[in-house]
Structures are given as C-alpha cells and as structure tokens.
Design a protein around this motif. Sequence first.
Motif, PDB file in Angstrom:
ATOM      1  N   PHE A   1     142.173 -16.445  36.438  1.00  0.00           N
ATOM      2  CA  PHE A   1     141.416 -15.099  36.501  1.00  0.00           C
ATOM      3  C   PHE A   1     142.252 -13.928  36.797  1.00  0.00           C
ATOM      4  O   PHE A   1     142.048 -12.928  36.272  1.00  0.00           O
ATOM      5  N   ILE A   2     142.983 -14.022  38.134  1.00  0.00           N
ATOM      6  CA  ILE A   2     143.877 -12.869  38.345  1.00  0.00           C
ATOM      7  C   ILE A   2     144.730 -12.467  37.372  1.00  0.00           C
ATOM      8  O   ILE A   2     144.830 -11.357  37.027  1.00  0.00           O
ATOM      9  N   ALA A   3     145.297 -13.500  36.677  1.00  0.00           N
ATOM     10  CA  ALA A   3     146.295 -13.173  35.703  1.00  0.00           C
ATOM     11  C   ALA A   3     145.761 -12.542  34.301  1.00  0.00           C
ATOM     12  O   ALA A   3     146.140 -11.412  33.731  1.00  0.00           O
ATOM     13  N   ALA A   4     144.638 -13.088  33.888  1.00  0.00           N
ATOM     14  CA  ALA A   4     143.899 -12.510  32.612  1.00  0.00           C
ATOM     15  C   ALA A   4     143.338 -10.919  33.093  1.00  0.00           C
ATOM     16  O   ALA A   4     143.457 -10.014  32.336  1.00  0.00           O
ATOM     17  N   TYR A   5     142.863 -10.912  34.306  1.00  0.00           N
ATOM     18  CA  TYR A   5     142.326  -9.719  34.876  1.00  0.00           C
ATOM     19  C   TYR A   5     143.289  -8.402  34.564  1.00  0.00           C
ATOM     20  O   TYR A   5     143.073  -7.357  34.059  1.00  0.00           O
TER      21      TYR A   5
ATOM     22  N   VAL B   1     141.394 -21.903  30.685  1.00  0.00           N
ATOM     23  CA  VAL B   1     141.369 -21.279  29.463  1.00  0.00           C
ATOM     24  C   VAL B   1     140.029 -20.507  29.351  1.00  0.00           C
ATOM     25  O   VAL B   1     140.076 -19.412  28.893  1.00  0.00           O
ATOM     26  N   ALA B   2     139.054 -21.100  29.773  1.00  0.00           N
ATOM     27  CA  ALA B   2     137.536 -20.531  29.906  1.00  0.00           C
ATOM     28  C   ALA B   2     137.565 -18.947  30.531  1.00  0.00           C
ATOM     29  O   ALA B   2     137.196 -18.016  29.994  1.00  0.00           O
ATOM     30  N   VAL B   3     138.133 -19.101  31.766  1.00  0.00           N
ATOM     31  CA  VAL B   3     138.249 -17.763  32.438  1.00  0.00           C
ATOM     32  C   VAL B   3     139.208 -16.874  31.839  1.00  0.00           C
ATOM     33  O   VAL B   3     138.814 -15.600  31.862  1.00  0.00           O
ATOM     34  N   GLY B   4     140.334 -17.435  31.324  1.00  0.00           N
ATOM     35  CA  GLY B   4     141.072 -16.388  30.472  1.00  0.00           C
ATOM     36  C   GLY B   4     140.476 -15.501  29.558  1.00  0.00           C
ATOM     37  O   GLY B   4     140.347 -14.265  29.522  1.00  0.00           O
ATOM     38  N   ILE B   5     139.624 -16.284  28.723  1.00  0.00           N
ATOM     39  CA  ILE B   5     138.884 -15.701  27.504  1.00  0.00           C
ATOM     40  C   ILE B   5     137.840 -14.953  27.881  1.00  0.00           C
ATOM     41  O   ILE B   5     137.662 -13.534  27.494  1.00  0.00           O
ATOM     42  N   LEU B   6     137.167 -15.482  28.856  1.00  0.00           N
ATOM     43  CA  LEU B   6     135.717 -14.792  29.204  1.00  0.00           C
ATOM     44  C   LEU B   6     136.176 -13.394  30.000  1.00  0.00           C
ATOM     45  O   LEU B   6     135.568 -12.313  29.851  1.00  0.00           O
ATOM     46  N   THR B   7     137.449 -13.314  30.977  1.00  0.00           N
ATOM     47  CA  THR B   7     137.662 -12.285  31.350  1.00  0.00           C
ATOM     48  C   THR B   7     138.203 -11.094  30.439  1.00  0.00           C
ATOM     49  O   THR B   7     137.560 -10.123  30.726  1.00  0.00           O
ATOM     50  N   CYS B   8     138.908 -11.450  29.492  1.00  0.00           N
ATOM     51  CA  CYS B   8     139.465 -10.576  28.730  1.00  0.00           C
ATOM     52  C   CYS B   8     138.043 -10.049  27.858  1.00  0.00           C
ATOM     53  O   CYS B   8     138.000  -8.730  27.670  1.00  0.00           O
TER      54      CYS B   8
ATOM     55  N   VAL C   1     140.451 -12.019  19.374  1.00  0.00           N
ATOM     56  CA  VAL C   1     141.771 -12.640  18.920  1.00  0.00           C
ATOM     57  C   VAL C   1     142.579 -12.694  20.396  1.00  0.00           C
ATOM     58  O   VAL C   1     143.024 -13.650  20.775  1.00  0.00           O
ATOM     59  N   PHE C   2     142.604 -11.373  20.774  1.00  0.00           N
ATOM     60  CA  PHE C   2     143.497 -11.114  21.958  1.00  0.00           C
ATOM     61  C   PHE C   2     142.924 -12.069  23.021  1.00  0.00           C
ATOM     62  O   PHE C   2     144.048 -12.358  23.869  1.00  0.00           O
ATOM     63  N   ALA C   3     141.969 -12.151  23.245  1.00  0.00           N
ATOM     64  CA  ALA C   3     141.280 -13.017  24.491  1.00  0.00           C
ATOM     65  C   ALA C   3     141.663 -14.338  24.485  1.00  0.00           C
ATOM     66  O   ALA C   3     142.104 -14.866  25.187  1.00  0.00           O
ATOM     67  N   VAL C   4     141.634 -14.920  23.196  1.00  0.00           N
ATOM     68  CA  VAL C   4     142.152 -16.388  23.050  1.00  0.00           C
ATOM     69  C   VAL C   4     143.368 -16.455  23.357  1.00  0.00           C
ATOM     70  O   VAL C   4     143.998 -17.568  23.839  1.00  0.00           O
ATOM     71  N   ILE C   5     144.365 -15.647  22.534  1.00  0.00           N
ATOM     72  CA  ILE C   5     145.681 -15.693  22.912  1.00  0.00           C
ATOM     73  C   ILE C   5     146.176 -15.891  24.297  1.00  0.00           C
ATOM     74  O   ILE C   5     147.134 -16.523  24.812  1.00  0.00           O
ATOM     75  N   VAL C   6     145.537 -14.788  24.914  1.00  0.00           N
ATOM     76  CA  VAL C   6     145.600 -14.795  26.799  1.00  0.00           C
ATOM     77  C   VAL C   6     145.122 -16.297  27.141  1.00  0.00           C
ATOM     78  O   VAL C   6     145.767 -16.900  28.090  1.00  0.00           O
ATOM     79  N   GLY C   7     144.011 -16.721  27.061  1.00  0.00           N
ATOM     80  CA  GLY C   7     143.372 -17.800  27.492  1.00  0.00           C
ATOM     81  C   GLY C   7     143.901 -19.054  27.389  1.00  0.00           C
ATOM     82  O   GLY C   7     144.070 -19.627  28.121  1.00  0.00           O
ATOM     83  N   LEU C   8     144.585 -19.229  26.171  1.00  0.00           N
ATOM     84  CA  LEU C   8     145.116 -20.602  25.669  1.00  0.00           C
ATOM     85  C   LEU C   8     146.357 -21.060  26.661  1.00  0.00           C
ATOM     86  O   LEU C   8     146.653 -22.099  27.201  1.00  0.00           O
ATOM     87  N   VAL C   9     147.266 -19.771  27.144  1.00  0.00           N
ATOM     88  CA  VAL C   9     148.301 -20.002  27.637  1.00  0.00           C
ATOM     89  C   VAL C   9     148.009 -20.310  29.330  1.00  0.00           C
ATOM     90  O   VAL C   9     148.957 -20.913  30.061  1.00  0.00           O
ATOM     91  N   LEU C  10     146.776 -20.221  29.792  1.00  0.00           N
ATOM     92  CA  LEU C  10     146.434 -20.389  31.100  1.00  0.00           C
ATOM     93  C   LEU C  10     145.676 -21.612  31.394  1.00  0.00           C
ATOM     94  O   LEU C  10     145.003 -21.954  32.460  1.00  0.00           O
ATOM     95  N   LYS C  11     145.939 -22.784  30.347  1.00  0.00           N
ATOM     96  CA  LYS C  11     145.522 -23.967  30.263  1.00  0.00           C
ATOM     97  C   LYS C  11     145.579 -24.849  31.339  1.00  0.00           C
ATOM     98  O   LYS C  11     144.629 -25.378  32.121  1.00  0.00           O
ATOM     99  N   ASP C  12     146.751 -24.690  31.893  1.00  0.00           N
ATOM    100  CA  ASP C  12     147.269 -25.668  33.133  1.00  0.00           C
ATOM    101  C   ASP C  12     147.046 -24.871  34.486  1.00  0.00           C
ATOM    102  O   ASP C  12     147.648 -25.482  35.553  1.00  0.00           O
TER     103      ASP C  12
END
Length: 344
Positions: A107-111, A74-81, A89-100
């Motif tokens: 990181f690669i997915a969010a990037y 979650v953290a790396v998804g949000i921070l990367t975006c 808002v978009f960053a949180v939407i992406v980060g939340l689904v990367l929890k597991d």
Amino acid sequence: MDIVLGIGTLLVVLLAMTLFLNFAPFGKEGLQALSGAACSTMLPQAFLSYALGEIFHITFLKDIGDLAGSLTGVAVGILTCLNLGISPVFAVIVGLVLKDFQLLPAFIAAYLVAFGLKYIQKKVPEGLDLIVVILLAPAIAYGIAKLISPGVIAVLHQIGSAVTAVGQNNPYALAVILGLIIPVTGMTPLSSMVLATLLGLTSTPMAIGAITCMGASFVNFVLFKELKIGGPSKAFAVAIEPLTQIDIIAKYPLQLYGTNAIIGVVNAIIVTVSGLVLNTPGMATPIAGPVVLFGFNEPVKIVITLVIVAVVSIILSLIIGKLIKKLNLSKLNFKTPKLNKQAN
C-alpha cells in the motif's frame, strides 16, 4: 509494563491511521483502497479456504481461497492507484509487481508511486505516457516496497507481540481495549479488518475482533430502527456491512460510536470468558469471522457464545436507544472543523 506497551501500541496505530485519514493527501481514498483490498482477498480466503475448504475438506475451494489470499499486494496496489485517479492500465502495471509483498508495504509503495503517475498523466503526451510508466513505475514501486518491507513487517510483529503479551498477562484488560476499538473502527474507512491484520491478531484477541464486529451488526440494526435513522433498507445494510453506511453513521457519531464502544466491551469480556480462539488474522468482520471460528473451536461453545453476544447486543442497544430518545439526544452532535478539500 506489557499492558502499557500493548495498549499504547494499539492507540498509536489507531491514531496514525486517523491522522492519515484526515490530513494526508487522498487519505480517505487511500484507506478505502486498503480496506477494499483486505475485503477482496482476505474475505474470499476466509470463506473458501478456512470456512469451507478446511471444515468440509474441499481441496478445490481451499486452493482458490489461498490463491485469493496470496494476492493482497496486487489488490492493494491496483485499488490504491485507481482510488487516486490513476488510469486502470497504469494501476495494473503497478499492482502486478507488488505480488510478493504484504498488505501495508504494498500500500505504501503504491500510494507514493501514484503521485508520480498523476504527474505523468498530466504532463506526458498520450501514448508516450504508457512507455514512460512502463520504464519507471514498476521498478520504483518494487524498489520502495522492497526497501520498506523489512522495517514495516518488523514493527507490525513487535506490535503484535506486545498485544499478545497483554492478553497473556491480563486478558480482560486487552478485552476492554479491543472491545472499545475494534467495533468502532469497523464503522470508519480505517476498517476493522485492516486494523486486525496490521496488528496480527490471532487466538482469543482475533476471536474478540470477529465476535464484537458481529455484535456491532445487531447494535447498529437496532439503533437505526430505534432512532429512525434511514429506512428499513439502511438498517439491514448497516447490519451486513457498516462501511456501506459511513456517510449516515458520521451524522450520529456520539450515539453510534458510543453505544458500540460500550457494548463492545461487554461482548469482548464474554468472548474472553468463553475461551474461543481464531488463528486466522484479519477476520474482524461480522459474517466471515464467526463462520471461520468453527474451524478452530467446538461448535457447541461457538453457538452458545454467539447467541449470548447477539442477545446481549440487542437488549443493551434497545435500552441505550430508548435512553437516547427519552433524553432527546438523538440529534446531539459536536461540530468538527471542516478540512480543506484535497487537491486532485
């Protein structure tokens, strides 16, 4: 053969991250997000769960630390975006689904998804863009992470196994390599915490990472004072966290990186001789790493080793600092070609 394979994989990982930093679009911003995610999740876990929760048997703090440590995706998804200029808002939407997902696949997915989000922000009318992002971004980010995660984790495990094999067959060879790489990496956006996490370092190699980073804090403090780099506040700041002074460090790469590499090797050998272990990955950090050591070793052995490393770091950095001044090498530098600015 294990030594060659282990050393080779270490160098390949470092080279890959360096190439990404210098040549990938928004490479610096991406690695800063990776480092920030490691610090915001693994450091709380280290202090609260391992250093306080387990050592003092405080269940409440252990639970909080473990919760923080479980949210690296979650953290790396949000921070990367966010670092790539995406709406919060978009960053949180992406980060939340990367929890597991673990740190690197997330990181690669969010990037990758962030570039699509940048296009949507520019081309889709405001208001409608939120609907488009909700319909596309979570599914794509989750799908990419799910697809690449097994391969990425397998490669990282293989690298970790090769490094472990080197430590078993020739611990001093591994100590030299880690002593050279870990403290220097901690002074770059690559981050020693991220590198240690990706390599899956544990046991004595992780203890080397933690204590050489602590030694680097003393080295940098002395060199900043000895070479009159910045003021007292800068010397204190670089001792606490070198990432806060990257811009200044970059002006003295030969003096700072070179000295840290030399002393890092000496400190790594000291740690290897001590036999200390640290079984929590990612603890290549000046303060948290040495603290967490108390959860895995005899306190007297830890204190003796830390004192020796601190004294050796101070003495050697004073000697090298005075040599640099005497030989008038304080301003010596190599000019590197400037890279083209990355497009926003």
